[in-house]
Structures are given as C-alpha cells and as structure tokens.
Design a protein around this motif. Structure first.
Motif, PDB file in Angstrom:
ATOM      1  N   ILE A  63       0.792  -1.198   0.240  1.00 37.43           N
ATOM      2  CA  ILE A  63      -0.184  -0.135  -0.179  1.00 37.43           C
ATOM      3  C   ILE A  63       0.991   1.358   0.302  1.00 37.43           C
ATOM      4  CG2 ILE A  63      -1.668   1.446   0.860  1.00 37.43           C
ATOM      5  CD1 ILE A  63      -2.473  -1.470   2.346  1.00 37.43           C
ATOM      6  N   VAL A  64       1.570   1.307   0.786  1.00 35.83           N
ATOM      7  CA  VAL A  64       2.822   2.731   1.221  1.00 35.83           C
ATOM      8  C   VAL A  64       3.495   2.651  -0.517  1.00 35.83           C
ATOM      9  CG1 VAL A  64       5.268   3.095   1.929  1.00 35.83           C
ATOM     10  CG2 VAL A  64       3.348   1.921   3.206  1.00 35.83           C
ATOM     11  N   SER A  66       2.069   1.717  -3.569  1.00 39.80           N
ATOM     12  CA  SER A  66       1.551   2.319  -4.226  1.00 39.80           C
ATOM     13  C   SER A  66       0.961   3.590  -4.310  1.00 39.80           C
ATOM     14  CB  SER A  66       0.263   1.540  -4.171  1.00 39.80           C
ATOM     15  OG  SER A  66       0.521   0.114  -4.032  1.00 39.80           O
ATOM     16  N   ILE A  67       1.819   4.247  -3.000  1.00 37.45           N
ATOM     17  CA  ILE A  67       0.908   5.942  -2.639  1.00 37.45           C
ATOM     18  C   ILE A  67       2.120   6.901  -3.105  1.00 37.45           C
ATOM     19  CG2 ILE A  67       0.668   7.281  -1.435  1.00 37.45           C
ATOM     20  CD1 ILE A  67      -0.728   5.396   0.899  1.00 37.45           C
ATOM     21  N   VAL A  68       2.850   5.951  -2.701  1.00 33.66           N
ATOM     22  CA  VAL A  68       5.020   6.533  -3.131  1.00 33.66           C
ATOM     23  C   VAL A  68       4.192   7.308  -5.442  1.00 33.66           C
ATOM     24  CG1 VAL A  68       7.126   6.351  -3.060  1.00 33.66           C
ATOM     25  CG2 VAL A  68       5.535   6.624  -1.331  1.00 33.66           C
ATOM     26  N   VAL A  70       1.711   6.685  -7.090  1.00 33.78           N
ATOM     27  CA  VAL A  70       0.796   7.486  -7.396  1.00 33.78           C
ATOM     28  C   VAL A  70       1.547   9.033  -7.139  1.00 33.78           C
ATOM     29  CG1 VAL A  70      -1.093   7.996  -7.025  1.00 33.78           C
ATOM     30  CG2 VAL A  70      -0.960   5.570  -6.530  1.00 33.78           C
ATOM     31  N   VAL A  71       1.855   9.551  -6.047  1.00 30.14           N
ATOM     32  CA  VAL A  71       2.271  10.485  -5.916  1.00 30.14           C
ATOM     33  C   VAL A  71       3.652  10.771  -7.166  1.00 30.14           C
ATOM     34  CG1 VAL A  71       3.749  12.181  -3.989  1.00 30.14           C
ATOM     35  CG2 VAL A  71       1.912  10.548  -3.291  1.00 30.14           C
TER      36      VAL A  71
END
Length: 526
Positions: A63-64, A66-68, A70-71
């Motif tokens: 999840i982490v 993926s977030i990175v 996306v950013v």
C-alpha cells in the motif's frame, strides 16, 4: 518469547489455557491421540497467526509503495504539463554570441530561455534609453502604450511617405503621452484635487481611436505624415510628461503645453527637452515643471526661436550661469519668458548675450541686481522686468543706445535717481511703464520727441517739475494715449489721463499689450 509448548491460548481454550504435557486432558474431547493432536493444534494455530502477521506487513508495504508511486506519477504529469506550457512561450535556448576574435568553448554558458517578444516590443526595447526594463512591469505607461499598439495595428497610408518604423515610434510616443498624463496623479494634483478626484483630459478627440494619428486633437502633421506640432494647452494634463516624446525629434517643431498640471522634476524630468533638436517653439507656461535654477537642457536646442518657461517651479540662485559651458547656446532664440519663478539672483549673462533675443520677460521672478544689463541687450524690442523689489540702482544713460527698443517696463521695483535724458534717442519707443519706484528729478524734455510713444506711466515715484509741453502736444495729436504722473501735487500736468493714487495699478499681463506676442503656431515663426 514463550515456548511453543507452554503457550496459552485463552481465546480458544478458556481463560487459563492448557499445557501440552498435561495427561489429564480429556481424550474423548480432544481425540484419541492426545499428544499428537495437541502438538498439531498448537503448531497449526501458531503458523496461522504468523502467516497472518506476514500478510499484514506485506500488504501494508504494498500500500505504501502504491501511494508513493501514485504521488511520483502525479508530480511527473504536472511537471510535464508545465514544461509543455513553457515550451509554448519561450524560444529555443541559444548560446550567446562570443565577441569577435574569441572562439566559444564547449563549456561556454548557455543563455537562459527568454520570453518570446513581438516585433514591436523588440524594436521599442532597442530604442529605450532604459534598456527596455520599463516593459517588464505591465502597469507602466510604456507597457500600456505597447499593449495599445499591439491591439491597434495601422495600415500604411498611400498619401504619406513616412516609414513603418517611424510610424510605429510616432504612434507609441503619442500613446505614451496619453497614458502618462490622462487622469494620472502626482504630488501636486493630490494636493489640488483632494475631495473631487482627478479629471480626464478636457479634449481627446480621436486619441487612441482613429487609425490616423494625424487626425487626433491637437496634433498637426506635415504632408509626409510626420508630427510637427503638439498643442495641448489647457487640456488638464496630469501625471508626468513622458520622455518618449523624444521619438518625434526628427520633425517636431512646436510643443505647447501651457496651463496643465503635469509635474516633471529635476534632470530626469527635463531629459526629453535636449533631444528635440528641431524644436522651434516650446511653452510649458503655468505647469509644474520643477528645477533648481534654470534647466540647462533648453540650451541644447539650436533652432529654438520661442521659449516660455514662465510661472513654473524654477527656484534657486541663477548665479551659476545655466548655459555658460555651452558653445553658442540658443543662437536663434528671439522670445524668452522666465516670469513668475523665484531665482534670487541676477539675470545670467548667457541670456543677456543671446545674439537674437528680441523679447525678454522676467516679471515677478525675484531678480536681484541693477538694470544696467539691459543696455547690453542690443537687439531688444520688448523688455519687462516688473515686480522685482531686488532690482535696484539707476536707469543707465546707456539705455538710450538700444534704438530697437519699443516697449520697456520696470514697475514696482526699487529704482532710484532720474529718468535718463538718453531715452529721448529711442525713436521706436511706444510703451514705457516706470511707476511704483523711487525715481526723482524731472521728466526729461527729450521724451517729447518720441513721436511713436503711446503709453507713458510714471506715477507713484518722487518726480517733480512739469510735464514737458511737447508731450501734452502729442496727447492732442492722438499719438500719446495714456499719460500718468503724480499730479498735481508733485508734477504739474494739465494733460495727464490719470494722477497719482487715483491711477489703477495695471496688471503686467492681460491689460497690458505685448508688442511681441509669443508665437502659438509654427506658421507665425520666421
């Protein structure tokens, strides 16, 4: 960490848990192979929990990540869009040209991207005396004039021969005048218009509207389409009169800005003047032009014939001659009015010695000297020096040598002594005002021979005796129209039109007739 063998599981087996070595566990409840079942159950439960923990950490990590990701993707997209925008408005970076004789190296710096400029702006930046920085601020009058220029392209006129570049500079110059002086405040207007605000120009017919600037109000062009005259007198100009009028220097001959409210101060405010080399007549009378003394900028105008700088804000001593360092300044000047200022000193020699000066006015200017300098103004026709208490001494006998003199006024000053008899030699003399001094003695009989004399006013002095008989004869013949003296007590005069205190003080301007009128238009210049 507790041993797997002794770990308690209160959730599945009660609050106290169990021990795998306990032989008292009910085999019927837990199965026939109690030892094997206990161990299998224990390891199975522990494995499930450990697997659950690993899944938790793995899932969280994904999840982490993926977030990175996306950013990062969003930032890349935004940067890419910005880069695209910049690419659309800048030129391709180019290497700055090396000076002649130098070979650029591979490590030579590359110029930063610059905003793409229109052809109009490129030209105006090249012509700018400030290097074009005035166009970096979109609120300046120059930027506003440029924006108007871009929005109002012109079509070449079939009737004119003016070049496109000259036409562009001409239109830009006039637009600068409009944006710099139309409803723009300055220190004087802020004080004078408090309470009711600034007003626009009184007239601006055609300005920034009609395509042909030669049809705009107060603008006169020659047959080739060049502006030769600007006459914006009494038109409520405010702000600051712009330097860019200098773009009209090749053809501009008349600049008349009388009775306005613009404020130009010190050297920078007068810098445009010395550029107007073809100017023949200039007037800034009754404006807020401000300088310490008389600005030397006027001395650079070789064709100037008429200059009116009266009733502005020129103050300070004239002891430093404002044109002394110039070679042959103002060789064509015939008309000069410096009245209504405060100089606190003598008339500069560079003015007195002007070779063609014909009409000179220094009324109410705090001039401090004697009047002997007048005798050195050999071509003078009209000299007015009224309302200068600092003018002292006697009228010189040499005054009679200025045979061209037709109008002479030195009233409300501090003159003493007699009226020189040599004034009888001034056969062209038509007007004499000497009232309000301390002149004594008698009116010379030689003045009776001045057959062109129309006005002679000497009241409020210390004169005595009788008015010359010939002057009364001249009154009868109709040549002499106004004769005023301190009669009948001090001077015996049976033909005077007014005596002593009953004579009204005549204004220096207005009621008094100027024999040499200031040219208002170029057609009246020689």
């Amino acid at each position: 960490m507790r041993s797997l063998k002794t770990m308690s599981y209160s959730d599945d087996f009660g609050e106290e848990g169990f021990d795998v070595n306990d032989d008292n566990i009910d085999e019927e409840r837990y199965g026939a192979s109690k030892n094997k079942g206990r161990v299998d159950l224990l390891y199975t439960t522990d494995a499930k929990r450990m697997k659950s923990r690993r899944c938790f950490w793995i899932t969280g990590g994904l999840i982490v990540i993926s977030i990175v990701a996306v950013v990062v993707v969003v930032m890349l997209l935004l940067n890419g869009d910005e880069a695209h925008k910049q690419t659309a408005i800048v030129d391709v970076p180019t290497q700055e040209a090396a000076p002649i004789g130098n070979t650029p190296t591979e490590d030579a710096p590359v110029a930063a991207p610059v905003a793409r400029l229109s052809a109009n702006e490129i030209l105006l930046r090249e012509k700018s005396r400030l290097g074009g920085i005035e166009f970096d601020n979109h609120s300046t009058y120059q930027s506003k004039a440029l924006a108007w220029l871009e929005d109002n392209p012109f079509s070449p006129s079939a009737n004119n021969t003016i070049s496109d570049e000259a036409r562009l500079l001409q239109r830009f110059s006039l637009a600068c005048i409009h944006f710099s002086t139309n409803k723009v405040s300055n220190v004087y207007t802020e004080a004078q218009f408090t309470g009711y605000g600034l007003q626009p120009w009184n007239r601006d017919d055609g300005w920034l509207d009609a395509e042909d600037e030669c049809t705009w109000y107060a603008i006169v062009c020659n047959d080739e389409g060049y502006v030769i005259e600007i006459n914006l007198t009494k038109n409520a100009l405010t702000g600051t009169f712009p330097y860019e009028v200098a773009y009209l220097k090749e053809y501009l001959e008349v600049l008349n800005l009388d009775a306005n409210f613009f404020h130009n101060k010190d050297h920078d405010g007068h810098a445009f003047i010395k550029e107007l080399q073809n100017l023949r007549a200039m007037s800034v009378r009754d404006t807020f032009m401000q300088y310490n003394g008389i600005p030397p900028h006027y001395g650079h105008l070789p064709r100037l014939q008429s200059l009116d700088i009266s009733y502005v804000v020129y103050t300070g001593s004239t002891s430093d001659d404002f044109m002394q360092a110039m070679e042959n300044p103002l060789p064509e000047l015939v008309f000069l009015d410096i009245s209504g200022n405060s100089f606190n000193g003598p008339i500069p020699n560079s003015i007195i010695s002007l070779p063609k000066l014909t009409a000179f006015y220094a009324v109410n200017s705090n001039v401090e000297s004697d009047v002997s300098f007048v005798a050195n103004m050999g071509n003078a026709i009209e000299v007015w020096l009224d309302e200068n208490p600092g003018l002292t001494g006697r009228l010189p006998e040499s005054l009679g040598s200025i045979i061209s003199l037709r109008s002479f006024a030195v009233t409300e000053c501090s003159l003493t002594g007699p009226i020189p008899t040599s004034m009888g030699n001034l056969v062209a003399l038509q007007q004499v005002w000497l009232y309000g001094n301390q002149l004594d003695g008698q009116v010379p009989s030689s003045l009776g021979s001045l057959l062109k004399l129309e006005t002679f006013e000497v009241h409020n002095n210390l004169l005595t005796g009788s008015m010359p008989t010939q002057m009364c004869t001249n009154m009868i013949t109709g040549v002499l129209q106004t004769l005023q003296a301190d009669c009948p007590d001090e001077i015996q005069c049976t033909c005077c039109t007014c005596c002593g205190s009953s004579c009204e003080r005549e204004p220096s301007y207005g009621g008094r007739r100027q024999l040499w009128e200031r040219p208002e238009r170029k057609e009246r210049l020689n």
